[in-house]
Design a protein around this motif. Structure first.
Motif, PDB file in Angstrom:
ATOM      1  N   PRO A 168      -9.883   7.149  -6.143  1.00  0.00           N
ATOM      2  CA  PRO A 168      -8.916   8.274  -6.497  1.00  0.00           C
ATOM      3  C   PRO A 168      -7.304   8.417  -7.296  1.00  0.00           C
ATOM      4  O   PRO A 168      -7.169   7.792  -6.655  1.00  0.00           O
ATOM      5  N   ILE A 169      -7.566   9.252  -7.859  1.00  0.00           N
ATOM      6  CA  ILE A 169      -6.062   9.553  -8.643  1.00  0.00           C
ATOM      7  C   ILE A 169      -6.148  10.675  -8.038  1.00  0.00           C
ATOM      8  O   ILE A 169      -6.386  11.278  -8.881  1.00  0.00           O
ATOM      9  N   GLY A 170      -4.986  11.469  -7.438  1.00  0.00           N
ATOM     10  CA  GLY A 170      -4.582  12.173  -7.830  1.00  0.00           C
ATOM     11  C   GLY A 170      -4.375  13.236  -8.447  1.00  0.00           C
ATOM     12  O   GLY A 170      -3.575  13.324 -10.032  1.00  0.00           O
ATOM     13  N   GLY A 171      -5.040  14.317  -8.620  1.00  0.00           N
ATOM     14  CA  GLY A 171      -4.818  15.338 -10.253  1.00  0.00           C
ATOM     15  C   GLY A 171      -5.542  15.079 -11.113  1.00  0.00           C
ATOM     16  O   GLY A 171      -5.642  15.392 -12.673  1.00  0.00           O
ATOM     17  N   ALA A 172      -6.837  14.230 -11.035  1.00  0.00           N
ATOM     18  CA  ALA A 172      -7.144  13.225 -11.842  1.00  0.00           C
ATOM     19  C   ALA A 172      -8.863  12.943 -11.994  1.00  0.00           C
ATOM     20  O   ALA A 172      -8.938  12.722 -10.059  1.00  0.00           O
ATOM     21  N   PRO A 173      -9.711  13.225 -12.328  1.00  0.00           N
ATOM     22  CA  PRO A 173     -10.839  12.196 -11.432  1.00  0.00           C
ATOM     23  C   PRO A 173     -11.395  10.799 -11.117  1.00  0.00           C
ATOM     24  O   PRO A 173     -10.358  10.635 -11.894  1.00  0.00           O
ATOM     25  N   ALA A 174     -11.881  10.602 -10.381  1.00  0.00           N
ATOM     26  CA  ALA A 174     -11.636   9.502  -9.677  1.00  0.00           C
ATOM     27  C   ALA A 174     -12.263   8.488 -10.668  1.00  0.00           C
ATOM     28  O   ALA A 174     -13.029   9.094 -11.695  1.00  0.00           O
ATOM     29  N   ILE A 175     -11.677   6.716 -10.964  1.00  0.00           N
ATOM     30  CA  ILE A 175     -12.075   5.978 -11.720  1.00  0.00           C
ATOM     31  C   ILE A 175     -13.486   5.097 -10.967  1.00  0.00           C
ATOM     32  O   ILE A 175     -13.207   4.641  -9.851  1.00  0.00           O
ATOM     33  N   PRO A 176     -14.340   4.831 -11.775  1.00  0.00           N
ATOM     34  CA  PRO A 176     -15.812   4.830 -10.719  1.00  0.00           C
ATOM     35  C   PRO A 176     -15.936   2.666 -11.238  1.00  0.00           C
ATOM     36  O   PRO A 176     -14.975   2.915 -12.686  1.00  0.00           O
ATOM     37  N   ALA A 177     -15.224   2.023 -10.535  1.00  0.00           N
ATOM     38  CA  ALA A 177     -15.156   0.511  -9.748  1.00  0.00           C
ATOM     39  C   ALA A 177     -15.856  -0.356  -9.411  1.00  0.00           C
ATOM     40  O   ALA A 177     -16.179   0.171  -8.752  1.00  0.00           O
ATOM     41  N   TYR A 178     -15.868  -1.478 -10.344  1.00  0.00           N
ATOM     42  CA  TYR A 178     -16.400  -2.593  -9.682  1.00  0.00           C
ATOM     43  C   TYR A 178     -15.538  -3.473  -9.270  1.00  0.00           C
ATOM     44  O   TYR A 178     -14.652  -3.075  -9.369  1.00  0.00           O
ATOM     45  N   VAL A 179     -16.091  -4.093  -8.222  1.00  0.00           N
ATOM     46  CA  VAL A 179     -15.021  -4.604  -7.569  1.00  0.00           C
ATOM     47  C   VAL A 179     -15.486  -6.317  -7.020  1.00  0.00           C
ATOM     48  O   VAL A 179     -16.627  -5.983  -6.572  1.00  0.00           O
ATOM     49  N   ILE A 180     -15.065  -6.874  -7.183  1.00  0.00           N
ATOM     50  CA  ILE A 180     -15.955  -8.434  -6.432  1.00  0.00           C
ATOM     51  C   ILE A 180     -15.228  -8.982  -5.155  1.00  0.00           C
ATOM     52  O   ILE A 180     -13.849  -8.862  -5.442  1.00  0.00           O
ATOM     53  N   ASP A 181     -16.430  -9.381  -4.926  1.00  0.00           N
ATOM     54  CA  ASP A 181     -16.186  -9.139  -2.818  1.00  0.00           C
ATOM     55  C   ASP A 181     -15.826 -10.944  -3.393  1.00  0.00           C
ATOM     56  O   ASP A 181     -17.286 -11.125  -2.728  1.00  0.00           O
ATOM     57  N   ALA A 182     -15.091 -11.187  -2.945  1.00  0.00           N
ATOM     58  CA  ALA A 182     -15.032 -12.842  -2.924  1.00  0.00           C
ATOM     59  C   ALA A 182     -13.577 -13.215  -2.004  1.00  0.00           C
ATOM     60  O   ALA A 182     -13.020 -13.399  -2.526  1.00  0.00           O
ATOM     61  N   PRO A 183     -13.067 -12.761  -1.007  1.00  0.00           N
ATOM     62  CA  PRO A 183     -12.296 -12.777   0.028  1.00  0.00           C
ATOM     63  C   PRO A 183     -12.233 -13.977  -0.007  1.00  0.00           C
ATOM     64  O   PRO A 183     -10.489 -14.688  -0.430  1.00  0.00           O
ATOM     65  N   TRP A 184     -12.816 -15.369  -0.161  1.00  0.00           N
ATOM     66  CA  TRP A 184     -12.483 -16.628  -0.054  1.00  0.00           C
ATOM     67  C   TRP A 184     -10.982 -16.430  -1.721  1.00  0.00           C
ATOM     68  O   TRP A 184     -10.517 -17.229  -1.568  1.00  0.00           O
ATOM     69  N   LEU A 185     -11.642 -16.637  -2.361  1.00  0.00           N
ATOM     70  CA  LEU A 185     -10.955 -16.400  -3.943  1.00  0.00           C
ATOM     71  C   LEU A 185      -9.940 -15.410  -3.917  1.00  0.00           C
ATOM     72  O   LEU A 185      -8.486 -15.897  -4.115  1.00  0.00           O
ATOM     73  N   TYR A 186      -9.365 -14.510  -3.234  1.00  0.00           N
ATOM     74  CA  TYR A 186      -9.123 -13.290  -3.612  1.00  0.00           C
ATOM     75  C   TYR A 186      -7.618 -13.035  -2.565  1.00  0.00           C
ATOM     76  O   TYR A 186      -6.622 -12.214  -3.305  1.00  0.00           O
TER      77      TYR A 186
END
Length: 486
Positions: A76-94
């Motif tokens: 979500p971006i205030g005052g702008a369209p939300a940006i569709p986003a993929y996230v790599i779910d690898a907590p042991w790395l990030y």
């Protein structure tokens, strides 16, 4: 056009430099142009926390065998369209302390080759229907962190579907993502990829070179920098490769997100203003002087620095010229971190002259806004500068940039010469010789212009009116995407 933007950072979720600002603003500009844009990001904690309504999309295997989950949500971006986003779910790395690239003691993580190879690998998997509901036509990879995405695409086996084009943007050629050669075996690329015409760079493994060699089109963040990186002086050993690919290389000047950086609407500064109504800027300056403990002198020109403290940024010139700046009646307010010796030296100067020099180590987005809102001059004396956003923020906020005439600084700041002031083109001050004498002369010129209040106001108004919209830049990128697909 279906476009996947691949980056390690994105403002407002995670920012260590200008890359995040571009990665956050360009998708919004492309969305506004009617494009179907999504972003792909590593699962750093700040990014995971900022992606709303994320759900698992798929699981896939990393080249070295680990199973990884891909999530999809919206930023979500205030005052702008939300940006569709993929996230790599690898907590042991990030999910680690420190910044995205280094541990708390500022040492690069030993498995950074895996952490960022996975970013490129995930982009290539999305190009091969990892998400059955969406497949990009273009993968746009940003800087070395995403540099393997074009390589993975180039070596992918044909599958009968339309090819996916790739674009690689160099934000700073000095940071190349270099790793020991024995890590190549973990990347899932064929042996042919590790060659002089591939990822091999003086015996090392270079993620940057992967993007430069295998992308369909290469861009960098200013026209002047696109020429400079083809020279031995600024090519960092890659100038020959860049010259050989000059026919697919172009420079597209960065812009400024007007939703974030606009003194007329900025809620992070205490008083709003614009080029026609400037009293708010004087009030911002008074408020900042009080906040930082500087002498409350309205007529003292306030020089501001918002920067990483490194040799590249020319901060040793600022340090060497600080006595002269203060002797001429100026003040300095600095925000940044980096080289320990520079940090210590600036901290000592603030201790010695607390009413004239303020130093805040670290980074604070609200304080950065207040500095530009209050400042009279923004110092950006970089040895080299691919584009630079700091000087653009200075222009928007009427804090005249004082810059070394290189890269994007040369493309965005018009020196306040007599002829350019007469024509209405002047927007700041610049110098050519990267040495103490060249910098000192530019500072003296800033003082001289400041004392000629009519000329100062005219140049400041020119600066604040300079166009720097992302719509124009997005149109240029769309042309490049079309070329990559052709």
């Amino acid at each position: 056009m279906r476009i996947l933007q691949v980056s390690a950072e994105l403002f407002p979720l995670l920012k260590t430099g200008g890359l995040a600002d571009v990665a956050g603003a360009l998708p919004l500009a492309l969305l506004a142009a009617g494009q179907d844009v999504r972003v792909l990001l590593p699962g750093f904690p700040a990014i995971v926390a900022g992606v709303a309504d994320s759900e698992p999309v798929a699981e896939f295997a990393a080249p070295w065998g680990e199973r990884v989950r891909l999530r999809f949500g919206r930023i979500p971006i205030g005052g702008a369209p939300a940006i569709p986003a993929y996230v790599i779910d690898a907590p042991w790395l990030y999910d680690r302390p420190g910044n995205p690239y280094e541990d708390p003691s500022r040492q690069p993580y030993g498995d950074n080759h895996r952490r960022f190879a996975l970013l490129g690998w995930a982009a290539a998997q999305l190009a091969r229907d990892l998400d059955p509901d969406w497949r990009p036509e273009i993968v746009h990879a940003h800087d070395w962190h995403a540099g393997l995405a074009p390589a993975y695409l180039a070596f992918a086996q044909p599958d009968g579907r339309p090819r996916v084009g790739s674009v690689f943007t160099v934000h700073n050629l000095a940071y190349q993502g270099l790793f020991a050669p024995w890590h190549f075996s973990e990347l899932g690329l064929p042996p042919a990829a590790f060659s002089v015409n591939g990822l091999e760079f003086h015996g090392q493994l270079s993620f940057m070179k992967g993007g430069l060699c295998f992308a369909d089109r290469i861009t960098t963040v200013s026209p002047t920098y696109a020429h400079e990186i083809q020279t031995p002086e600024q090519g960092f050993g890659l100038d020959g490769l860049l010259r050989s690919r000059s026919h697919v290389l172009s420079g597209i000047l960065n812009a400024v997100d007007d939703q974030v950086w606009n003194p007329a609407t900025d809620t992070l500064i205490p008083h709003r203003y614009d080029s026609r109504r400037m009293p708010g800027k004087a009030r911002c300056k008074a408020a900042l002087q009080d906040e930082l403990g500087l002498a409350p002198q309205a007529d003292a020109p306030l020089f501001v620095v918002v920067s990483r403290l490194t040799e590249q940024k020319g901060l040793h010139l600022v340090l060497e010229g600080l006595d002269a700046l203060v002797a001429q009646g100026g003040q300095l307010a600095l925000l940044g971190s980096g080289d320990a010796d520079l940090e210590a030296a600036f901290r000592q100067r603030a201790t010695d002259a607390p009413r004239s020099v303020s130093v805040t180590l670290g980074y604070s987005e609200p304080l950065a806004h207040r500095l530009f809102g209050a400042g009279d001059v923004t110092l950006v004396p970089s040895l080299f500068e691919p584009c630079g956003l700091t000087q653009m923020y200075g222009l928007k906020y009427g804090s005249l940039p004082l810059v070394h005439r290189v890269g994007g600084l040369a493309d965005t700041v018009v020196d306040a010469t007599l002829e350019d002031m007469a024509s209405g083109d002047a927007t700041g001050l610049s110098f050519d010789a990267f040495d103490a004498a060249g910098y000192a002369r530019a500072v003296r010129r800033a003082f001289a212009l400041y004392r000629r209040s009519t000329d100062w106001r005219a140049v400041r108004a020119n600066a604040m009116r300079r166009p720097a919209d992302w719509g124009t830049a997005a149109a240029r990128y769309l042309d490049v995407y079309a070329e990559a697909l052709s």
